[in-house]
Design an enzyme around this catalytic site. Sequence first.
Site, short mmCIF file in Angstrom:
data_model
loop_
_atom_site.label_atom_id
_atom_site.label_comp_id
_atom_site.label_asym_id
_atom_site.label_seq_id
_atom_site.Cartn_x
_atom_site.Cartn_y
_atom_site.Cartn_z
N GLU A 177 0.85 -1.19 0.00
CA GLU A 177 0.00 0.00 0.00
C GLU A 177 0.89 1.24 0.00
O GLU A 177 1.78 1.38 0.84
CB GLU A 177 -0.95 0.04 1.20
CG GLU A 177 -1.85 1.28 1.15
CD GLU A 177 -3.04 1.24 2.10
OE1 GLU A 177 -3.78 2.24 2.14
OE2 GLU A 177 -3.22 0.22 2.80
N GLU A 212 4.44 5.30 3.88
CA GLU A 212 3.81 6.55 4.34
C GLU A 212 4.91 7.47 4.88
O GLU A 212 5.60 7.12 5.83
CB GLU A 212 2.77 6.28 5.43
CG GLU A 212 2.12 7.52 6.01
CD GLU A 212 1.43 8.36 4.95
OE1 GLU A 212 1.82 9.53 4.79
OE2 GLU A 212 0.52 7.84 4.28
N ASP A 243 10.11 7.71 0.84
CA ASP A 243 9.57 7.80 -0.51
C ASP A 243 9.25 6.40 -1.03
O ASP A 243 10.12 5.53 -1.07
CB ASP A 243 10.59 8.49 -1.42
CG ASP A 243 10.00 8.89 -2.77
OD1 ASP A 243 9.22 8.11 -3.34
OD2 ASP A 243 10.35 9.98 -3.25
N ASP A 282 -2.80 12.38 -2.58
CA ASP A 282 -2.99 13.83 -2.69
C ASP A 282 -3.23 14.18 -4.15
O ASP A 282 -2.40 13.87 -5.02
CB ASP A 282 -1.74 14.55 -2.17
CG ASP A 282 -1.98 16.04 -1.95
OD1 ASP A 282 -2.73 16.65 -2.74
OD2 ASP A 282 -1.42 16.59 -0.99
N LYS A 328 -4.31 22.05 -8.09
CA LYS A 328 -3.97 23.23 -8.88
C LYS A 328 -3.09 22.84 -10.07
O LYS A 328 -2.27 21.93 -9.98
CB LYS A 328 -3.25 24.26 -8.01
CG LYS A 328 -4.13 24.81 -6.89
CD LYS A 328 -3.38 25.82 -6.04
CE LYS A 328 -4.28 26.35 -4.91
NZ LYS A 328 -3.57 27.32 -4.05
N THR A 388 -12.52 4.03 4.10
CA THR A 388 -11.50 4.65 4.94
C THR A 388 -12.02 5.95 5.53
O THR A 388 -13.03 6.49 5.11
CB THR A 388 -10.21 4.94 4.14
OG1 THR A 388 -10.51 5.92 3.14
CG2 THR A 388 -9.69 3.68 3.48
N GLU A 392 -12.27 8.60 2.94
CA GLU A 392 -13.42 8.38 2.07
C GLU A 392 -14.70 8.86 2.72
O GLU A 392 -15.55 9.51 2.08
CB GLU A 392 -13.53 6.90 1.72
CG GLU A 392 -14.67 6.57 0.76
CD GLU A 392 -14.75 5.10 0.44
OE1 GLU A 392 -15.66 4.71 -0.29
OE2 GLU A 392 -13.89 4.34 0.94
#
Length: 211
Positions: A42, A67, A94, A116, A120, A190, A193
């Site tokens: 994940e 994470e 990373d 994420d 923009k 989650t 969500e």
Amino acid sequence: MTARKAGLVADLLPRLRPDLSRPAPDDLRTLFACPLQEVWLEIGFGGGEHLLWQRARTPKSALIGCEPFLNGVASLLGGIDDHGIETIRIHDGDARDLIAWLPAGSIARVFILFPDPWPKKRQAKRRLITPQLVRSLMRVLRSGGELRFASDDMDYAREALRVIGNDAAFAWTANRADDWRRRPADWPETRYERKALSEGRKPAYLCFRRL
């Protein structure tokens, strides 16, 4: 962060972190002490609720979670400690570094849930889903393996469908026109969500099979 979580970060996290300074084992299952059928990955697990849910329902599968944010890592460590879980490993850096370390064909499922969206226009280049990442995932996913992606940002969902769908190594598994609106039964809701739904944003759920 509570004192308990800080202690888990200091003491438990180093024991669960894959050592990327050494070559990965040919069989990732040897990273774990108990017999296992397969290993899942994940990318961006947030607070870890999806990892913990999957672990509780698929005890023969191990999971590696990526994470970079410490609070999320600490939350997952709390769940691991509470339940004495031995089949989760954590990379707190990373994800691309971990993916490069993984052996070819070593992963059975990849989850990228609500990354994420960088909405923009000037931020779009920072999105996780790129042709380069998809190529990297193609290498580590075994034939027949599954890639799951979810987003409540429809622009990002369309981009992910285009980028992953354009890679000849992946096939979109949708059978009906509205499959992308239906979360599979083995795909838990989650916290993020629930927040999206409460704010009127309906997520897209995309599943791809590695050919």
